[in-house]
Design a protein around this motif. Structure first.
Motif, PDB file in Angstrom:
ATOM      1  N   GLN A  89       0.842  -1.192   0.000  1.00  0.00           N
ATOM      2  CA  GLN A  89       0.000   0.000   0.000  1.00  0.00           C
ATOM      3  C   GLN A  89       0.878   1.243   0.000  1.00  0.00           C
ATOM      4  OE1 GLN A  89      -3.367  -0.161  -0.233  1.00  0.00           O
ATOM      5  NE2 GLN A  89      -3.093  -2.365  -0.403  1.00  0.00           N
ATOM      6  N   ASP A  90       0.458   2.245  -0.762  1.00  0.00           N
ATOM      7  CA  ASP A  90       1.180   3.499  -0.823  1.00  0.00           C
ATOM      8  C   ASP A  90       0.854   4.306   0.423  1.00  0.00           C
ATOM      9  OD1 ASP A  90       2.562   5.757  -1.532  1.00  0.00           O
ATOM     10  OD2 ASP A  90       1.139   6.378  -3.080  1.00  0.00           O
ATOM     11  N   SER A  91       1.824   4.472   1.314  1.00  0.00           N
ATOM     12  CA  SER A  91       1.575   5.179   2.565  1.00  0.00           C
ATOM     13  C   SER A  91       1.707   6.691   2.411  1.00  0.00           C
ATOM     14  CB  SER A  91       2.543   4.687   3.649  1.00  0.00           C
ATOM     15  OG  SER A  91       3.864   4.956   3.252  1.00  0.00           O
ATOM     16  N   SER A  92       2.018   7.160   1.210  1.00  0.00           N
ATOM     17  CA  SER A  92       2.187   8.589   1.007  1.00  0.00           C
ATOM     18  C   SER A  92       0.911   9.248   0.477  1.00  0.00           C
ATOM     19  CB  SER A  92       3.340   8.845   0.033  1.00  0.00           C
ATOM     20  OG  SER A  92       2.996   8.334  -1.240  1.00  0.00           O
ATOM     21  N   GLN A  93      -0.224   8.608   0.691  1.00  0.00           N
ATOM     22  CA  GLN A  93      -1.487   9.196   0.244  1.00  0.00           C
ATOM     23  C   GLN A  93      -1.733  10.478   1.012  1.00  0.00           C
ATOM     24  OE1 GLN A  93      -4.417   6.235   0.908  1.00  0.00           O
ATOM     25  NE2 GLN A  93      -3.756   4.951  -0.785  1.00  0.00           N
ATOM     26  N   ASP A  94      -2.387  11.434   0.338  1.00  0.00           N
ATOM     27  CA  ASP A  94      -2.618  12.702   1.003  1.00  0.00           C
ATOM     28  C   ASP A  94      -3.924  12.670   1.796  1.00  0.00           C
ATOM     29  OD1 ASP A  94      -2.541  14.391  -2.200  1.00  0.00           O
ATOM     30  OD2 ASP A  94      -3.292  12.441  -1.715  1.00  0.00           O
ATOM     31  N   ILE A  95      -3.917  11.931   2.864  1.00  0.00           N
ATOM     32  CA  ILE A  95      -5.042  11.887   3.793  1.00  0.00           C
ATOM     33  C   ILE A  95      -4.568  12.499   5.105  1.00  0.00           C
ATOM     34  CG2 ILE A  95      -6.617  10.421   5.108  1.00  0.00           C
ATOM     35  CD1 ILE A  95      -6.405   8.371   2.858  1.00  0.00           C
ATOM     36  N   ASP A  96      -5.232  13.533   5.500  1.00  0.00           N
ATOM     37  CA  ASP A  96      -4.898  14.188   6.758  1.00  0.00           C
ATOM     38  C   ASP A  96      -5.711  13.505   7.861  1.00  0.00           C
ATOM     39  OD1 ASP A  96      -4.368  15.838   8.879  1.00  0.00           O
ATOM     40  OD2 ASP A  96      -4.889  17.700   7.838  1.00  0.00           O
ATOM     41  N   HIS A  97      -5.103  12.530   8.501  1.00  0.00           N
ATOM     42  CA  HIS A  97      -5.810  11.721   9.495  1.00  0.00           C
ATOM     43  C   HIS A  97      -6.281  12.550  10.690  1.00  0.00           C
ATOM     44  CE1 HIS A  97      -5.127   7.947   7.418  1.00  0.00           C
ATOM     45  NE2 HIS A  97      -3.890   8.342   7.198  1.00  0.00           N
ATOM     46  N   VAL A  98      -5.536  13.567  11.033  1.00  0.00           N
ATOM     47  CA  VAL A  98      -5.949  14.439  12.135  1.00  0.00           C
ATOM     48  C   VAL A  98      -7.223  15.179  11.749  1.00  0.00           C
ATOM     49  CG1 VAL A  98      -5.300  16.434  13.530  1.00  0.00           C
ATOM     50  CG2 VAL A  98      -3.591  14.681  13.004  1.00  0.00           C
ATOM     51  N   ARG A  99      -7.254  15.702  10.519  1.00  0.00           N
ATOM     52  CA  ARG A  99      -8.448  16.432  10.053  1.00  0.00           C
ATOM     53  C   ARG A  99      -9.649  15.492   9.946  1.00  0.00           C
ATOM     54  NH1 ARG A  99     -11.611  20.537  10.201  1.00  0.00           N
ATOM     55  NH2 ARG A  99     -12.514  21.149   8.238  1.00  0.00           N
ATOM     56  N   VAL A 100      -9.411  14.277   9.497  1.00  0.00           N
ATOM     57  CA  VAL A 100     -10.494  13.291   9.411  1.00  0.00           C
ATOM     58  C   VAL A 100     -11.078  13.032  10.792  1.00  0.00           C
ATOM     59  CG1 VAL A 100     -11.029  10.870   8.889  1.00  0.00           C
ATOM     60  CG2 VAL A 100      -9.624  12.197   7.310  1.00  0.00           C
ATOM     61  N   ALA A 101     -10.219  12.901  11.791  1.00  0.00           N
ATOM     62  CA  ALA A 101     -10.696  12.678  13.168  1.00  0.00           C
ATOM     63  C   ALA A 101     -11.491  13.880  13.661  1.00  0.00           C
ATOM     64  CB  ALA A 101      -9.513  12.400  14.088  1.00  0.00           C
ATOM     65  N   GLU A 102     -11.015  15.095  13.336  1.00  0.00           N
ATOM     66  CA  GLU A 102     -11.749  16.297  13.736  1.00  0.00           C
ATOM     67  C   GLU A 102     -13.137  16.339  13.101  1.00  0.00           C
ATOM     68  OE1 GLU A 102      -9.288  19.548  12.532  1.00  0.00           O
ATOM     69  OE2 GLU A 102      -7.836  19.269  14.152  1.00  0.00           O
ATOM     70  N   LEU A 103     -13.200  16.032  11.818  1.00  0.00           N
ATOM     71  CA  LEU A 103     -14.495  16.031  11.126  1.00  0.00           C
ATOM     72  C   LEU A 103     -15.425  14.954  11.681  1.00  0.00           C
ATOM     73  CD1 LEU A 103     -13.304  16.626   7.455  1.00  0.00           C
ATOM     74  CD2 LEU A 103     -14.636  18.193   8.877  1.00  0.00           C
ATOM     75  N   ARG A 104     -14.856  13.786  11.952  1.00  0.00           N
ATOM     76  CA  ARG A 104     -15.660  12.696  12.518  1.00  0.00           C
ATOM     77  C   ARG A 104     -16.263  13.116  13.865  1.00  0.00           C
ATOM     78  NH1 ARG A 104     -11.984   8.521  12.722  1.00  0.00           N
ATOM     79  NH2 ARG A 104     -12.422   8.087  10.553  1.00  0.00           N
ATOM     80  N   ASP A 105     -15.444  13.751  14.704  1.00  0.00           N
ATOM     81  CA  ASP A 105     -15.927  14.208  16.006  1.00  0.00           C
ATOM     82  C   ASP A 105     -16.999  15.287  15.852  1.00  0.00           C
ATOM     83  OD1 ASP A 105     -14.160  12.464  17.204  1.00  0.00           O
ATOM     84  OD2 ASP A 105     -12.635  14.010  17.607  1.00  0.00           O
ATOM     85  N   ALA A 106     -16.793  16.221  14.920  1.00  0.00           N
ATOM     86  CA  ALA A 106     -17.771  17.295  14.704  1.00  0.00           C
ATOM     87  C   ALA A 106     -19.100  16.740  14.204  1.00  0.00           C
ATOM     88  CB  ALA A 106     -17.217  18.312  13.709  1.00  0.00           C
ATOM     89  N   ILE A 107     -19.047  15.752  13.320  1.00  0.00           N
ATOM     90  CA  ILE A 107     -20.278  15.124  12.833  1.00  0.00           C
ATOM     91  C   ILE A 107     -20.987  14.416  13.979  1.00  0.00           C
ATOM     92  CG2 ILE A 107     -21.198  13.292  11.353  1.00  0.00           C
ATOM     93  CD1 ILE A 107     -18.956  14.036   9.340  1.00  0.00           C
ATOM     94  N   ARG A 108     -20.219  13.663  14.751  1.00  0.00           N
ATOM     95  CA  ARG A 108     -20.807  12.915  15.861  1.00  0.00           C
ATOM     96  C   ARG A 108     -21.452  13.849  16.883  1.00  0.00           C
ATOM     97  NH1 ARG A 108     -16.414  10.463  18.174  1.00  0.00           N
ATOM     98  NH2 ARG A 108     -16.229  12.292  19.499  1.00  0.00           N
TER      99      ARG A 108
END
Length: 89
Positions: free
Chosen positions: A48-67
């Motif tokens: 798997q290409d680990s250099s994907q441009d996914i900001d995991h911190v931002r994803v967690a923030e969005l997940r928390d805001a949705i929840r």
């Protein structure tokens, strides 16, 4: 002969046999299915290409805001961006 919408059994039988023949053509053998499963397994084991441009911190923030129900969507900004994208293409 057709009486009150009734068709003789022989014509129905020929339709059923043609359906059966079509189904037999699309049936795969177990070796074909095994080969397909081997390809899927092989692809899933590729590195798997680990250099994907996914900001995991931002994803967690969005997940928390949705929840928490705190995510605010600016629909006008989204609509404007969509319209700009359509006019580019």
């Amino acid at each position: 002969m057709k009486v009150n919408g009734y068709q003789p059994v022989s014509s129905v039988g020929s339709t059923d046999s043609s359906r059966t023949q079509g189904a037999q053509k699309t049936t795969r053998t177990s070796s074909e299915l095994q080969q397909q499963a081997d390809v899927v397994t092989h692809l899933s084991q590729l590195p798997q290409d680990s250099s994907q441009d996914i900001d995991h911190v931002r994803v967690a923030e969005l997940r928390d805001a949705i929840r928490d129900g705190k995510l605010v969507m600016n629909t006008e900004k989204i609509a404007e961006a969509l319209l700009q994208d359509l006019t580019k293409g």
